[in-house]
Scaffold this motif. Sequence first.
Motif, PDB file in Angstrom:
ATOM      1  N   VAL A  31       0.836  -1.196   0.000  1.00 22.54           N
ATOM      2  CA  VAL A  31       0.000   0.000   0.000  1.00 22.54           C
ATOM      3  C   VAL A  31       0.873   1.249   0.000  1.00 22.54           C
ATOM      4  O   VAL A  31       0.613   2.198  -0.734  1.00 22.54           O
ATOM      5  CB  VAL A  31      -0.961  -0.008   1.214  1.00 22.54           C
ATOM      6  CG1 VAL A  31      -1.646   1.322   1.379  1.00 22.54           C
ATOM      7  CG2 VAL A  31      -1.989  -1.119   1.062  1.00 22.54           C
ATOM      8  N   ALA A  32       1.936   1.260   0.775  1.00 26.10           N
ATOM      9  CA  ALA A  32       2.834   2.416   0.828  1.00 26.10           C
ATOM     10  C   ALA A  32       3.512   2.634  -0.519  1.00 26.10           C
ATOM     11  O   ALA A  32       3.672   3.768  -0.960  1.00 26.10           O
ATOM     12  CB  ALA A  32       3.867   2.218   1.929  1.00 26.10           C
ATOM     13  N   ASN A  37       3.502   5.933  -5.847  1.00 27.15           N
ATOM     14  CA  ASN A  37       3.245   5.904  -7.289  1.00 27.15           C
ATOM     15  C   ASN A  37       2.073   6.817  -7.643  1.00 27.15           C
ATOM     16  O   ASN A  37       2.124   7.562  -8.622  1.00 27.15           O
ATOM     17  CB  ASN A  37       2.961   4.464  -7.721  1.00 27.15           C
ATOM     18  CG  ASN A  37       3.004   4.291  -9.219  1.00 27.15           C
ATOM     19  OD1 ASN A  37       3.473   5.161  -9.947  1.00 27.15           O
ATOM     20  ND2 ASN A  37       2.502   3.171  -9.692  1.00 27.15           N
ATOM     21  N   ILE A  38       1.034   6.791  -6.832  1.00 22.19           N
ATOM     22  CA  ILE A  38      -0.136   7.656  -7.038  1.00 22.19           C
ATOM     23  C   ILE A  38       0.264   9.114  -6.907  1.00 22.19           C
ATOM     24  O   ILE A  38      -0.150   9.958  -7.706  1.00 22.19           O
ATOM     25  CB  ILE A  38      -1.251   7.284  -6.043  1.00 22.19           C
ATOM     26  CG1 ILE A  38      -1.860   5.940  -6.419  1.00 22.19           C
ATOM     27  CG2 ILE A  38      -2.319   8.367  -5.978  1.00 22.19           C
ATOM     28  CD1 ILE A  38      -2.757   5.345  -5.364  1.00 22.19           C
ATOM     29  N   ASN A  39       1.089   9.446  -5.916  1.00 16.97           N
ATOM     30  CA  ASN A  39       1.546  10.833  -5.738  1.00 16.97           C
ATOM     31  C   ASN A  39       2.364  11.310  -6.930  1.00 16.97           C
ATOM     32  O   ASN A  39       2.251  12.466  -7.347  1.00 16.97           O
ATOM     33  CB  ASN A  39       2.348  10.974  -4.449  1.00 16.97           C
ATOM     34  CG  ASN A  39       1.460  10.951  -3.222  1.00 16.97           C
ATOM     35  OD1 ASN A  39       0.262  11.182  -3.302  1.00 16.97           O
ATOM     36  ND2 ASN A  39       2.038  10.657  -2.085  1.00 16.97           N
ATOM     37  N   GLU A  44       2.568  14.630 -12.003  1.00  9.08           N
ATOM     38  CA  GLU A  44       2.630  14.777 -13.462  1.00  9.08           C
ATOM     39  C   GLU A  44       1.386  15.469 -13.995  1.00  9.08           C
ATOM     40  O   GLU A  44       1.477  16.356 -14.848  1.00  9.08           O
ATOM     41  CB  GLU A  44       2.775  13.403 -14.125  1.00  9.08           C
ATOM     42  CG  GLU A  44       4.120  12.735 -13.925  1.00  9.08           C
ATOM     43  CD  GLU A  44       4.138  11.306 -14.451  1.00  9.08           C
ATOM     44  OE1 GLU A  44       3.338  10.978 -15.358  1.00  9.08           O
ATOM     45  OE2 GLU A  44       4.955  10.519 -13.963  1.00  9.08           O
ATOM     46  N   ALA A  45       0.225  15.077 -13.497  1.00 13.54           N
ATOM     47  CA  ALA A  45      -1.031  15.676 -13.951  1.00 13.54           C
ATOM     48  C   ALA A  45      -1.101  17.155 -13.566  1.00 13.54           C
ATOM     49  O   ALA A  45      -1.540  17.995 -14.364  1.00 13.54           O
ATOM     50  CB  ALA A  45      -2.215  14.918 -13.366  1.00 13.54           C
ATOM     51  N   TYR A  46      -0.661  17.489 -12.361  1.00 15.23           N
ATOM     52  CA  TYR A  46      -0.685  18.882 -11.899  1.00 15.23           C
ATOM     53  C   TYR A  46       0.245  19.745 -12.749  1.00 15.23           C
ATOM     54  O   TYR A  46      -0.109  20.854 -13.145  1.00 15.23           O
ATOM     55  CB  TYR A  46      -0.302  18.951 -10.420  1.00 15.23           C
ATOM     56  CG  TYR A  46      -0.380  20.338  -9.830  1.00 15.23           C
ATOM     57  CD1 TYR A  46      -1.602  20.991  -9.716  1.00 15.23           C
ATOM     58  CD2 TYR A  46       0.761  20.998  -9.392  1.00 15.23           C
ATOM     59  CE1 TYR A  46      -1.688  22.272  -9.188  1.00 15.23           C
ATOM     60  CE2 TYR A  46       0.684  22.269  -8.857  1.00 15.23           C
ATOM     61  CZ  TYR A  46      -0.538  22.901  -8.757  1.00 15.23           C
ATOM     62  OH  TYR A  46      -0.614  24.170  -8.236  1.00 15.23           O
ATOM     63  N   PRO A  83       1.795  16.576  -4.986  1.00 20.19           N
ATOM     64  CA  PRO A  83       1.483  15.630  -3.906  1.00 20.19           C
ATOM     65  C   PRO A  83       2.698  14.856  -3.407  1.00 20.19           C
ATOM     66  O   PRO A  83       2.733  14.433  -2.264  1.00 20.19           O
ATOM     67  CB  PRO A  83       0.476  14.670  -4.546  1.00 20.19           C
ATOM     68  CG  PRO A  83      -0.079  15.386  -5.711  1.00 20.19           C
ATOM     69  CD  PRO A  83       0.977  16.348  -6.171  1.00 20.19           C
ATOM     70  N   ASN A  84       3.713  14.673  -4.262  1.00 18.88           N
ATOM     71  CA  ASN A  84       4.898  13.931  -3.829  1.00 18.88           C
ATOM     72  C   ASN A  84       5.933  14.834  -3.168  1.00 18.88           C
ATOM     73  O   ASN A  84       7.039  14.414  -2.879  1.00 18.88           O
ATOM     74  CB  ASN A  84       5.521  13.161  -4.992  1.00 18.88           C
ATOM     75  CG  ASN A  84       6.028  14.051  -6.097  1.00 18.88           C
ATOM     76  OD1 ASN A  84       5.991  15.284  -6.001  1.00 18.88           O
ATOM     77  ND2 ASN A  84       6.482  13.445  -7.168  1.00 18.88           N
ATOM     78  N   GLY A  85       5.592  16.119  -2.937  1.00 15.63           N
ATOM     79  CA  GLY A  85       6.464  17.021  -2.205  1.00 15.63           C
ATOM     80  C   GLY A  85       7.382  17.856  -3.078  1.00 15.63           C
ATOM     81  O   GLY A  85       8.135  18.675  -2.564  1.00 15.63           O
TER      82      GLY A  85
END
Length: 103
Positions: A31-32, A37-39, A44-46, A83-85
Amino acid sequence: MMKNEKGFTLIEMMIVMLIISVLLMITIPNVAKHNSNINNKGCEAYVKMVQAQVQSYQMEKNKIPTLAELQTAGYLRDVKDCPNGQEVVIDSEGNVTAAAITD
């Protein structure tokens, strides 16, 4: 004569707890990993969305904006980091990138 009591013995309860613990130890790291990966995908989308807003601003005002100018002109609701900082940066040519935040 034995009583027919329904219930679990201590050994049965400990085996169930062991199985649950093993399942948790297997699933939590996965899950971590998926969360990071989601972040990254969200970042990329942002970046692509900010790039589109930079191009819109450039077409209207004929200049390359800063993030603050995009926000004040209403192109971005709020300026934030990925989101990934990572920090979103607009260079002098109008290209949007995400870079590690340096202090």
